[in-house]
Write a protein that holds these residues in place. Structure first.
Motif: not given
Length: 69
Positions: A44-55
């Motif tokens: 696992i390189e990165l775990i990114q929370l997605l919210e708003g416009k990005h989601l």
């Protein structure tokens, strides 16, 4: 919450950007995501929370497939 996980399929190989894959995971926290993926042989390189416009942008992608914890 929905997280985007960037990973390499083989933990023994050196990470190369061109081989990085991603998946979307629905979980309550980053810790839950790591627990869910613990048994897989991923680097696992990165775990990114997605919210708003990005989601919204990610959900519009034809590759968006959600894995639930």
């Amino acid at each position: 919450m929905i997280y985007k996980v960037y990973y390499q399929e083989n933990v023994l190989e050196v990470p190369v950007r061109e081989n990085t894959k991603s998946m979307y995971v629905e979980a309550g926290s980053e810790r839950e995501v790591r627990q869910l993926l613990k048994g897989r042989n991923f680097n696992i390189e990165l775990i990114q929370l997605l919210e708003g416009k990005h989601l919204e942008h990610e959900q519009a992608s034809p590759h968006f497939e959600l894995v639930k914890a």
